[in-house]
Enzyme design. Structure first.
Site, PDB file in Angstrom:
ATOM      1  N   CYS A 121       0.835  -1.206   0.000  1.00 42.27           N
ATOM      2  CA  CYS A 121       0.000   0.000   0.000  1.00 42.27           C
ATOM      3  C   CYS A 121       0.867   1.253   0.000  1.00 42.27           C
ATOM      4  O   CYS A 121       0.767   2.108   0.869  1.00 42.27           O
ATOM      5  CB  CYS A 121      -0.940   0.002   1.192  1.00 42.27           C
ATOM      6  SG  CYS A 121      -2.145   1.343   1.169  1.00 42.27           S
ATOM      7  N   GLU A 150      -1.396  -1.616  -5.882  1.00 37.57           N
ATOM      8  CA  GLU A 150      -0.332  -2.600  -5.721  1.00 37.57           C
ATOM      9  C   GLU A 150       0.243  -2.893  -7.104  1.00 37.57           C
ATOM     10  O   GLU A 150      -0.435  -2.725  -8.121  1.00 37.57           O
ATOM     11  CB  GLU A 150      -0.840  -3.890  -5.085  1.00 37.57           C
ATOM     12  CG  GLU A 150      -1.239  -3.775  -3.628  1.00 37.57           C
ATOM     13  CD  GLU A 150      -0.081  -3.498  -2.689  1.00 37.57           C
ATOM     14  OE1 GLU A 150       1.071  -3.347  -3.161  1.00 37.57           O
ATOM     15  OE2 GLU A 150      -0.332  -3.416  -1.471  1.00 37.57           O
TER      16      GLU A 150
END
Length: 238
Positions: free
Chosen positions: A20, A121
């Site tokens: 993240c 991601e």
């Protein structure tokens, strides 16, 4: 809260290796109110590529209840000798947060929630690293579990934060082995209360259900933290 990020970023954050390591917050106030039960007093500037060392929108407990604040993303422990350590502390692992020197006191005394409506991601492929945008199927915002700390010098005070991560659920494992911890609205009060026993927060350190998020490949425009705008979340075919 919309200051420019530092010109220097660790290489891992430029290439998307961090868990993240980038996220979005572009929702309007009514969506924030619906999903979080509260909203800032004024609309937020839409942000499509929030990066470490930028200021970010968080929720935390204050004297008059839960409120919003702007904190720097990248935790600087109160005892740190230099603020630069924050650029390496954007995440805290749920498995060790209660014992790590940098995180154990904030976890016990200074919990927070980072407000988001999607995150990115990167997955390795034959052409390098392919970014994916992860969000709720209904598009509503949500809250990352976080911790914060206050760092002082004679010249300045910086309040900073980190996102807590856990093992990825089955739906997200194809992208990354880990994912951010999500705190649901009905657990906000328990998470944010500074006098709650640590054991209460520890019970919330888990991945969301497999259907909580959906994801899609997006433009590599997002790869550079200098890029902003809706092009960052534009879907692509791979």
């Amino acid at each position: 809260m919309h200051q420019r990020f530092s010109k220097w970023l660790p290489a891992c954050l430029k290439t998307g290796d961090a868990v993240c390591g980038r996220y979005t917050l572009k929702s309007e106030l009514d969506a924030l109110e619906q999903a979080l039960g509260c909203a800032p007093d004024e609309p937020l500037i839409p942000r499509y590529n929030i990066a470490p060392t930028q200021n970010v929108c968080v929720m935390r407990q204050g004297e008059s209840g839960i409120g919003f604040a702007d904190l720097r993303w990248g935790l600087i422990p109160h005892w740190a000798k230099d603020k630069s350590v924050g650029s390496r502390m954007i995440n805290a692992r749920s498995e060790t947060i209660a014992i790590k020197p940098s995180f154990k006191v904030p976890f016990r005394r200074r919990p927070c929630l980072l407000v988001a409506d999607g995150y990115y991601e990167w997955r390795k492929d034959q052409d390098g690293r392919q970014p994916f945008y992860i969000s709720r199927p209904d598009g509503l915002p949500f809250a990352f579990a976080g911790i914060w700390d206050r760092w002082h010098t004679a010249e300045m005070t910086i309040e900073s934060c980190a996102i807590i991560t856990c093992a990825a659920n089955d739906a997200m494992k194809s992208l990354h082995a880990r994912m951010p911890v999500i705190i649901e609205q009905d657990a906000f009060a328990a998470w944010l209360a500074p006098d709650e026993p640590v054991s209460v927060r520890e019970q919330l350190l888990k991945s969301p259900s497999d259907d909580y998020f959906s994801f899609a490949a997006v433009s590599k425009h997002v790869n550079s933290p200098r890029n902003e705008g809706a092009q960052c979340i534009a879907s692509v075919t791979i």
